[in-house]
Design a protein around this motif. Structure first.
Motif, PDB file in Angstrom:
ATOM      1  N   MET A  73       5.248  -0.854  13.639  1.00 25.81           N
ATOM      2  CA  MET A  73       4.232  -1.351  12.712  1.00 25.81           C
ATOM      3  C   MET A  73       3.091  -0.377  12.486  1.00 25.81           C
ATOM      4  SD  MET A  73       4.012  -5.005  14.424  1.00 25.81           S
ATOM      5  CE  MET A  73       5.224  -6.245  14.113  1.00 25.81           C
ATOM      6  N   VAL A  74       2.666   0.245  13.563  1.00 26.54           N
ATOM      7  CA  VAL A  74       1.468   1.063  13.472  1.00 26.54           C
ATOM      8  C   VAL A  74       1.683   2.236  12.520  1.00 26.54           C
ATOM      9  CG1 VAL A  74      -0.141   2.461  14.791  1.00 26.54           C
ATOM     10  CG2 VAL A  74       0.851   0.438  15.805  1.00 26.54           C
ATOM     11  N   THR A 117       2.016  -0.943   5.373  1.00 25.29           N
ATOM     12  CA  THR A 117       1.756  -2.348   5.653  1.00 25.29           C
ATOM     13  C   THR A 117       2.295  -3.257   4.557  1.00 25.29           C
ATOM     14  OG1 THR A 117      -0.431  -1.852   4.802  1.00 25.29           O
ATOM     15  CG2 THR A 117      -0.224  -2.171   7.157  1.00 25.29           C
ATOM     16  N   ASP A 118       2.341  -2.774   3.341  1.00 26.31           N
ATOM     17  CA  ASP A 118       2.767  -3.637   2.257  1.00 26.31           C
ATOM     18  C   ASP A 118       4.276  -3.524   2.054  1.00 26.31           C
ATOM     19  OD1 ASP A 118       2.305  -5.478   0.157  1.00 26.31           O
ATOM     20  OD2 ASP A 118       2.771  -3.844  -1.201  1.00 26.31           O
ATOM     21  N   ARG A 119       4.860  -4.601   1.520  1.00 27.56           N
ATOM     22  CA  ARG A 119       6.312  -4.628   1.335  1.00 27.56           C
ATOM     23  C   ARG A 119       6.790  -3.491   0.438  1.00 27.56           C
ATOM     24  NH1 ARG A 119       7.234 -10.171   3.045  1.00 27.56           N
ATOM     25  NH2 ARG A 119       5.760 -10.135   4.744  1.00 27.56           N
ATOM     26  N   PRO A 170      -0.176   7.019   5.435  1.00 27.30           N
ATOM     27  CA  PRO A 170      -1.490   6.740   4.857  1.00 27.30           C
ATOM     28  C   PRO A 170      -1.503   6.874   3.334  1.00 27.30           C
ATOM     29  CG  PRO A 170      -1.702   8.201   6.738  1.00 27.30           C
ATOM     30  CD  PRO A 170      -0.239   8.057   6.467  1.00 27.30           C
ATOM     31  N   LEU A 171      -0.761   7.860   2.831  1.00 32.76           N
ATOM     32  CA  LEU A 171      -0.733   8.034   1.379  1.00 32.76           C
ATOM     33  C   LEU A 171       0.021   6.882   0.717  1.00 32.76           C
ATOM     34  CD1 LEU A 171      -0.098  11.851   1.019  1.00 32.76           C
ATOM     35  CD2 LEU A 171      -2.225  10.612   0.923  1.00 32.76           C
ATOM     36  N   ASN A 216       0.257   3.915   1.829  1.00 33.89           N
ATOM     37  CA  ASN A 216      -0.622   2.752   1.878  1.00 33.89           C
ATOM     38  C   ASN A 216      -1.681   2.804   0.787  1.00 33.89           C
ATOM     39  OD1 ASN A 216       0.381   1.148   3.855  1.00 33.89           O
ATOM     40  ND2 ASN A 216      -0.753   2.139   5.497  1.00 33.89           N
ATOM     41  N   ARG A 217      -2.073   3.988   0.429  1.00 35.27           N
ATOM     42  CA  ARG A 217      -3.061   4.117  -0.642  1.00 35.27           C
ATOM     43  C   ARG A 217      -2.477   3.713  -1.968  1.00 35.27           C
ATOM     44  NH1 ARG A 217      -7.612   7.635   0.495  1.00 35.27           N
ATOM     45  NH2 ARG A 217      -8.194   7.855  -1.659  1.00 35.27           N
ATOM     46  N   CYS A 259       0.785   2.159  -2.604  1.00 36.52           N
ATOM     47  CA  CYS A 259       1.542   0.921  -2.714  1.00 36.52           C
ATOM     48  C   CYS A 259       0.694  -0.245  -2.254  1.00 36.52           C
ATOM     49  CB  CYS A 259       2.812   0.995  -1.883  1.00 36.52           C
ATOM     50  SG  CYS A 259       3.921   2.246  -2.463  1.00 36.52           S
ATOM     51  N   LYS A 260       0.078  -0.894  -3.222  1.00 35.81           N
ATOM     52  CA  LYS A 260      -0.730  -2.052  -2.887  1.00 35.81           C
ATOM     53  C   LYS A 260      -0.241  -3.223  -3.714  1.00 35.81           C
ATOM     54  CE  LYS A 260      -4.816   0.417  -1.605  1.00 35.81           C
ATOM     55  NZ  LYS A 260      -6.142   0.838  -1.880  1.00 35.81           N
ATOM     56  N   PRO A 261      -0.323  -4.413  -3.156  1.00 30.71           N
ATOM     57  CA  PRO A 261       0.073  -5.560  -3.973  1.00 30.71           C
ATOM     58  C   PRO A 261      -0.902  -5.747  -5.130  1.00 30.71           C
ATOM     59  CG  PRO A 261      -0.899  -6.272  -1.896  1.00 30.71           C
ATOM     60  CD  PRO A 261      -0.768  -4.798  -1.809  1.00 30.71           C
TER      61      PRO A 261
END
Lengths: 330, 193, 278, 289, 446
Positions: free
Chosen positions: A267-268, A272-274, A313-314, A316-317, A319-321
């Protein structure tokens, strides 16, 4: 007033689902039990000793580093245990014990505690340990593969003391042989050479199903990862079956299942997003196949996950819902 | 054409300038705190390095070689790169002030970015043709940009993390770079050039 | 003739070539640069950079601009006041005025002070707080766990924002080290209870309480709170340096407290004189 | 008393670097139990540091580079060659000596010419001077130590862009007399060499299991030579060992500071501040909002 | 059949332990009038009301105590006859200081009412008159936020309300006040809905009920069938938290997304709470001001969990005593539901028009926050009904980078608590967002 018991006041919500880091990690440990049993069946006492060494040294280093840093003790969250087991699963059965301890040091101290401990590490600690060992002690990591207890003379793969992927790389076994059904079956069950935790796809899939059932992981990363490998391998196989192994061979060989189910889903270090998880899984799959096909190393699972860790990190930046009530991208 | 593609893969992934050749470490460590600045720096480096590749190749081939003074390479190249950077800055400031505002503070830094000079020297050592040199320059800077952007993403995460006091700052950044570089080791052997 | 010259310089030819080539390159480069500088020149006021050099470079934002460079720009271009740089102080104002040929009045040096003495043993808690250790966050949860709704919460939000680490948490209450304070005012905005004030440095007598509750209520929640007995006001009647604001005594910082006996006479001992107590 | 002397040195270090040193001074002032008068003086020092010339003698200049302002471990300068060539002790020493030579030469020349060179074109002038010395050492090494020259490879011409040299030229030689400039150059160069040697021997011992001083002629094998951790010779090993050494140094400094009752702040890379080139905007990086 | 299943599934949501069985079958009881009432002038969102009485005044039941101070405000009426003892500053349920009018009740019923309209006569009133009555009665949203109903029922002319949704979801665990209301007073509820329909000229109305309340669904749909009311339908929603959140409920029923920062009126929908609807009924038909409400007193820390009708201004201690008193192991007193309610420092706080519940929770039931690091498991993202990224947002907040938080839409957070509920690291996520939102609101608009 001061003697009186004061009420507790906090921000809402005042109730909790009961989920805890300890619980999640415990589930992961449980999910690794089938693989551990398989490892003992196939590699005997060595697997047990190696796993025990890694777990004990990981927990010890975790305790020690927290102690030196004067921080609270975190060995109870079981994350060090998981790192230890995963590291051991990524080592060949005859691996020297002292090197395993070095790997545990790199995994726990350098890749995890120096960043502040669980949750802060950008890279998967077990993979960091494994890659350190792999790049440092290449001979010990790939040289002597002969299983300690499990020698099946009928099984040619086992007696040649090379991993299926190694044979593919060196072209020692014919592609047709590697891709035939009985060999694939052996690989699925785990009757081949390799690192102690990666050989039995069956046991790994069982563990993965348990994790899915317990909702510890979601399907996105494993499916995207394995799916990409399957598609890539199928395309290669269709282009030229004589130089490329079958897709099933690629699915069950090497550390793919271990990586896709247990390490890419860490997980870490994963998005975080699908949607990010899908990107992550596809990236891992592509890189794995590229390294397997064209790279200098026979296996690309560890590297591919490690590289994708760096991009998390990129991802996550990007891919956001889509936020509720907002048109288009946030 | 195949060789050009190989050059690109080699310079971006396999022999990444920062992570395996150790060129341009200073800006790599220095300008990697925020993604916006990292992107600005990357843009400036890509621009200057591509340009510098072309100019230094021309100077090497048409000035230094005919005169048989290859050993003056270092002085000649650094002079050219320094003036080039200055020139780019002046021209940008005049004609594209917005771009200058974005890249301006990074331009002078590039003079001493050893990636530029290193790229020029390497291209000459490898006997690349003009087109190959330009592609090499572009790809190298792209590799630099890739490493920088990845590293910046990681560092933004690390900045929010909680390393022990002794490792705060540069030390933990170096450890992160080590792990990133370890990841890039996976690309080794992909192409040989 | 030419041949003789050639034979003489023959051994030196590489040197000559080198010097020639490098000179040419250098000349070409500088020529190009000179031309570019001439034709593409964009005028900047050089004074901005020089003013920026004079500023301390703390980028603390006390001046109200985004950073030192912005303030320098404002000083040169828009005639911003010269005394806004708190870290630079009066010295800098004078230097800037001299440099720009202007006259400016130096702002009085101010330091921050936390107007609360409600340490852990002095002030009671209303409840057991469970949440983020940050004053602003704690203040939003049930109004903070201190029984005194005016007192310092002690979660060190002010100390975190202080650029010079001049604020220290002592026994659950923030304390400013005046010698380190650059009066940037960040702590003033950070405190959710408005306990921190910027006061002239020369004033040494302070009333360290902000509770506007009536005496009995204050006494119930804190042993060090101002109970509104007005003794200090009476004692300083002539100089008018202390006044009552509701149930709270306050110091009029435009005057200096002469009758320092109030420090001794204050019943809850919430008046201090920094020259003695420090 | 040693404590306060130490702090004054730190202040001076900040002055020569042209950096903002509020944090440092703040720590000093807060923790030191010095008398109010000394505190006052330090504050005044702080306020006027931009204008006042600091006088320092030869010895201080020579010694500071070795440890207090060690270019690698403390100032974080010249990272590229540091990481690239320290695969063995020999390479590290070679690189260090080459840099030392260039540093001394350029510092002497620049210090001598400091009143001649026009301010506007000083950087190009410095670069030409440095490049000249680099070419000299490049050719010398190619002639006398061809093996070393080959293993250092591209990093010899790249001494030109080593921040240490330009940085010292800009920050020191252009403002000081020749005599102290030489001291500065020797100190910095030796400090650089020392750090490279430390790093090089560490990586060699762990990564190859040997210590090599002169080719294979003087090679000592250690217990690790059977199973060396090859990774340390690879690029990741460079980053990792330097990172660990820096962390270790910080840890020791922190311990020392605690013993003296002070607080220690590890050095930070702030934008491009570590590179002392006076490129106008970059010395004072614009803070991002 | 007039039962409608919700078609649209929102993202996120959680399934807390509902524990509604504690109080769901308890008949609503009326609290005996307490001796002292402390009536807050902040009973609603917006400007606090301005007291019109002073110390020593004698007031009658229903008399105006404080008048609305501005457009978004509401008057407060006296819930009982008695003498004003004092007007002081106290602490509200959220912990913020409020002005309290202390009333010593005398238990006489010299109530003063202007007149009572027969139930069928309200049809003849003009919408303006009805609206005016609702405003004068001080009706505010009883769900929690306390938005003045009068304002809500006067949408700007360019926004046509097409659909009315009566929120009977009551998705907060423990709470059963609305449920009891629906069971015990269906006629008031339906009449209230008809009044709103008339005011807004709306033809389509839904009563939204979660499918864990089958009795209420059955009763209401039967009632509607019996009365042959066509335009009101019962809409059943799948049970999960936060089904009762306005925007999510609108999406569940109509499939329309309320734009970020917008109001339901932007998509032609109006949502009213059941309690509010009954208050409207009382105001228009009985001409009673909003002076009392049903509150659920529940939790494992109370002897007999109940649903109680209590006048506004009742100290919580009175309610606790009425319900058999608190057990010894009470760790937390909560005003409202456990997901969004406010924890109380003491039981001295008083009820308001928005107090839907009073929970006494034991250590076993409550959560304990720790600021441990995020392990990026993504559960908060999966749980967030607003599709935000709480994990990332909280890290921005922790680093005090509120601008990045704002850029990642922290202002869209409705503090439903799903993220913190599901966080395995027990991070105080909602508190982070509250702090960030408070900070950002205090910033001057750019």
């Amino acid at each position: 007033m001061s003697e009186e018991q004061l009420y507790s006041v906090s921000s809402s919500p005042h109730v909790h689902s009961g989920a805890s880091i300890h619980g999640i990690m415990r589930d992961v440990v449980i999910a690794m039990v089938p693989t551990f049993i398989a490892a003992i069946i196939f590699f005997g006492l060595n697997a047990l000793i190696l796993t025990a060494t890694c777990v004990i040294s990981c927990v010890f280093f975790e305790y020690l580093s927290r102690r030196i840093m004067k921080r609270n003790n975190t060995i109870n969250d079981l994350s060090a245990v998981i790192t230890g087991v995963l590291l051991a699963f990524n080592l060949p059965p005859t691996f020297p014990i002292w090197m395993a301890v070095v790997g545990s040091f790199v995994a726990i101290v350098i890749a995890k505690q120096l960043f502040g401990g669980l949750g802060y590490n950008p890279f998967n600690p077990a993979l960091a340990g494994r890659l350190f060992l792999f790049l440092s002690f290449a001979f010990a990591m790939s040289g002597d593969w002969t299983p300690w207890s499990y020698i099946n003379t009928e099984n040619i793969v086992a007696t040649t003391s090379a991993t299926p992927l190694g044979m593919l790389q060196e072209s020692t076994g014919s592609i047709a042989f590697l891709s035939n059904n009985s060999n694939i079956m052996n690989m699925f069950l785990g009757k081949v050479n390799g690192c102690i935790g990666e050989v039995s796809a069956l046991a790994l899939i069982l563990g993965g199903l348990y994790l899915l059932w317990r909702k510890v992981i979601t399907w996105h990363i494993p499916v995207a990862y394995i799916g990409t490998v399957a598609v890539f391998a199928t395309i290669l196989y269709m282009i030229d079956p004589s130089t490329n192994a079958s897709p099933l061979f690629h699915l069950f060989s090497g550390g793919l299942m271990l990586g896709a189910i247990f390490m890419a889903t860490d997980m870490v270090t994963s998005p975080t997003d699908r949607s990010g998880m899908l990107v992550f899984g596809i990236g891992c799959g592509l890189l794995t196949m590229i390294i397997r096909k064209w790279g200098a190393y026979p296996e690309g699972v560890s590297f591919s996950i490690f590289i994708m860790n760096a991009t998390t990190p990129l991802i996550n930046r990007v891919c956001k819902p889509r936020v509720f009530g907002v048109k288009g991208k946030a | 054409m195949v060789k050009l593609i190989l050059i690109v893969i080699s310079a971006v992934l396999v022999n990444n300038f920062v992570l395996s050749r150790f060129l341009g470490i200073c800006p790599f460590l220095g300008v990697s705190k925020k993604t916006s600045t990292a992107l600005g720096m990357s843009g400036a480096v890509v621009f200057v390095m591509t340009l510098a590749a072309a100019v230094t190749w021309l100077v090497q081939t048409y000035v230094l070689k005919p005169l048989d003074i290859g050993y003056m390479q270092t002085i000649a190249f650094i002079l050219i790169i320094a003036s080039l950077v200055q020139l780019v800055e002046i021209i940008l400031k005049k004609f594209l002030p917005s771009l200058h505002a974005a890249l301006g503070i990074f331009l002078p830094l590039i003079t001493t970015n050893c990636a530029v000079l290193g790229m020029a020297v390497l291209a000459i050592q490898k006997n690349f043709t003009f087109v190959e040199t330009v592609v090499f320059g572009f790809a190298s800077s792209l590799g630099f940009a890739l490493a920088l952007v990845l590293f910046t993403g990681l560092r933004e995460k690390i900045d929010r993390s909680n390393p022990p006091k002794a490792f705060k700052g540069v030390a933990i950044a170096l450890i992160t770079a080590a792990l990133l570089s370890m990841a890039f080791m996976g690309f080794s052997g992909l192409v040989k050039i | 003739m030419i041949e003789t010259v050639l034979t003489i310089i023959e051994p030196y030819l590489p040197i000559i070539k080198t010097v020639f080539a490098i000179t040419c390159i250098g000349f070409g480069c500088s020529f190009a640069l000179a031309i570019a500088a001439k034709f593409f020149e964009v005028k900047d006021d050089p004074r901005i950079g020089e003013v920026n050099e004079l500023l301390p470079g703390a980028n603390c934002g006390a001046c109200g601009y985004a950073g030192c460079m912005d303030y320098a720009k404002a000083v040169v271009m828009d005639d911003a006041e010269l005394n806004r740089c708190a870290p630079g102080g009066a010295d800098l104002t004078a230097t800037l005025a001299e440099y720009l040929g202007k006259t400016a009045e130096a702002a009085e040096k101010q330091v921050a002070i936390v107007l609360c003495m409600g340490t852990n043993d002095a002030a009671k808690c209303r409840f057991e707080y469970n949440g983020i250790a940050d004053c602003r966050a704690a203040h939003l949860v049930g109004g903070g766990d201190k029984a005194c709704t005016y007192g310092c919460l002690g979660y060190s939000s002010c100390a975190t924002v202080c650029p010079t680490q001049a604020i220290e948490m002592v026994d659950g209450v923030a304390k400013v080290h005046p010698e380190l304070c650059i009066s940037c005012g960040k702590c003033v905005t950070a405190c959710p209870r408005n306990l921190i004030k910027l006061v002239p440095e020369k004033n040494t007598v302070h009333i360290l309480c902000s509770s506007n509750d009536k005496g009995p209520i204050v006494r119930k929640v804190c042993t060090k709170g101002c109970i509104g007995c007005t003794m200090c006001v009476k004692l300083t009647k002539e100089e008018e340096s202390v006044f009552m604001d509701g149930f709270l005594a306050k110091i009029d910082y435009s005057k200096e407290v002469q009758n320092k006996v109030i420090v001794e006479k204050c019943p809850p001992k919430c008046i201090i004189d920094t020259t003695i107590n420090n | 008393m040693t404590a306060s002397k130490n702090n004054t040195c730190k202040l001076e270090a900040c002055v020569t670097q042209g950096s903002t040193c509020f944090q440092l001074v703040a720590c000093h002032l807060r923790a030191s139990s010095a008398s109010p008068a000394r505190r006052e003086r330090s504050l005044r020092y702080l306020k006027t540091y931009g204008k006042r010339k600091v006088k320092m003698n030869f010895y201080i200049e020579l010694v500071k580079g070795l440890w207090k302002e060690n270019p690698i471990f403390r100032l974080m300068l010249g990272m590229c060659p540091t990481l690239a060539v320290t695969t063995s002790l020999q390479n590290g020493l070679g690189m260090g000596v080459a840099t030392l030579f260039v540093l001394i030469g350029s510092n002497i020349v620049i210090s001598m010419l400091r009143n001649v060179i026009p301010d506007k074109v000083r950087i190009p002038c410095y670069i030409v001077v440095i490049a000249t010395f680099v070419t000299v050492i490049d050719l010398c090494m190619a002639a006398f130590t061809p093996e070393l020259h080959k293993s250092l490879g591209i990093f010899i011409p790249l001494i030109v862009v080593n921040c240490i040299i330009l940085g010292r030229a800009e920050a020191f030689a252009s403002k000081n007399r020749v005599f102290v400039s030489i001291a500065d150059a020797i100190g910095m160069g030796l400090g650089f060499t020392l750090s490279l040697a430390i790093l090089g021997s560490l990586r060699e011992v762990l990564g190859a299991g040997t210590i090599t001083l002169w080719g294979s002629g003087l090679q000592v094998k250690t217990f690790l030579s059977k199973n060396p951790a090859v990774l340390l010779l690879l690029p990741p090993g460079g980053f990792m060992s330097l990172g660990l050494i820096l962390g270790f140094i910080n840890y020791m400094q922190d311990l020392k500071a605690k013993r003296l009752g002070k607080t220690y702040e590890p050095p930070v890379l702030n934008g491009c501040r570590h590179c002392i080139i006076a490129c106008g905007q970059s010395t004072k990086p614009k803070e991002d909002k | 059949m007039n039962i409608l299943k919700a078609k649209f599934k929102i993202h996120g949501g959680v399934h807390p332990k509902y524990r509604k069985e504690l109080a769901r079958d308890e008949e609503t009881k009326r609290l005996p009038l307490p001796d002292i009432l402390r009536i807050s002038t902040t009973q609603h969102l917006g400007a606090p009301s301005k007291p019109v009485v002073k110390k020593g005044d004698y007031v009658k039941k229903y008399q105006l105590l404080a008048e609305a101070a501005g457009f978004i405000s509401a008057p407060v009426h006296s819930p009982a006859s008695g003498t004003i003892k004092d007007i002081v500053t106290g602490t509200g349920a959220s912990g913020a200081p409020v002005t309290e009018i202390i009333l010593e009740t005398n238990n006489t019923s010299d109530a003063e009412l202007t007149g009572v309209y027969p139930t069928d006569e309200w049809q003849k009133l003009s919408p303006e008159t009805i609206l005016n009555r609702i405003r004068e009665a001080g009706v505010v949203g009883a769900g929690g936020a306390g938005f003045p109903t009068y304002v809500k029922l006067s949408p700007p002319p360019d926004k046509k309300i097409e659909t009315l949704i009566i929120n009977g979801a009551e998705c907060e665990p423990y709470l059963t006040a609305d449920y009891r209301l629906m069971l015990e007073h269906p006629e008031c509820l339906i009449a209230g809905i008809q009044i709103i329909c008339k005011v807004l000229n709306v033809t389509e109305a839904y009563i939204a009920i979660e499918d864990n309340k089958p009795e209420a669904i059955e009763l209401l749909s039967k009632y509607l069938e019996d009365k042959k009311i066509e335009n009101i339908k019962v809409s059943t929603l799948p049970t999960y938290y936060p089904q009762g959140a306005e925007k999510q409920q609108i999406y569940s029923i109509t499939g329309r997304e309320v734009p970020s920062g917008g109001l339901p009126a932007d998509v032609g929908v109006l949502v009213e709470n059941t309690g509010t609807t009954v208050a409207i009924y009382n105001a228009v038909i009985k001409d009673l001001p909003f002076i009392e409400r049903t509150t659920t007193v529940s939790g494992y820390g109370i002897e007999t969990p109940s649903n109680v009708i209590a006048p506004i201004g009742t100290p919580y201690q009175e309610l606790i005593d009425f319900c058999g008193g608190a057990k010894d192991d009470v760790k937390k007193i909560i005003s409202g539901g456990p997901m969004m309610g406010f924890a109380q420092a003491t039981a001295e706080t008083t009820t308001t028009k928005t107090t839907s519940g009073l929970l006494l929770l034991t250590a076993k039931e409550i959560s304990q926050f720790e600021s441990s690091p995020c392990i990026s498991c993504g559960r908060c993202i999966a749980a967030c009904p607003m599709n935000l990224m709480p994990a990332e947002l909280s890290q921005f907040c922790e680093a005090e980078d509120f601008e990045s938080a704002a850029a990642n839409r922290v202002m869209d957070c409705m503090e439903c608590g799903c993220c913190a509920f599901s966080c395995p690291a027990h991070r105080p996520l909602v508190q982070h967002f509250r702090t960030a939102k408070a900070f950002l609101r205090a910033q001057p608009k750019k």
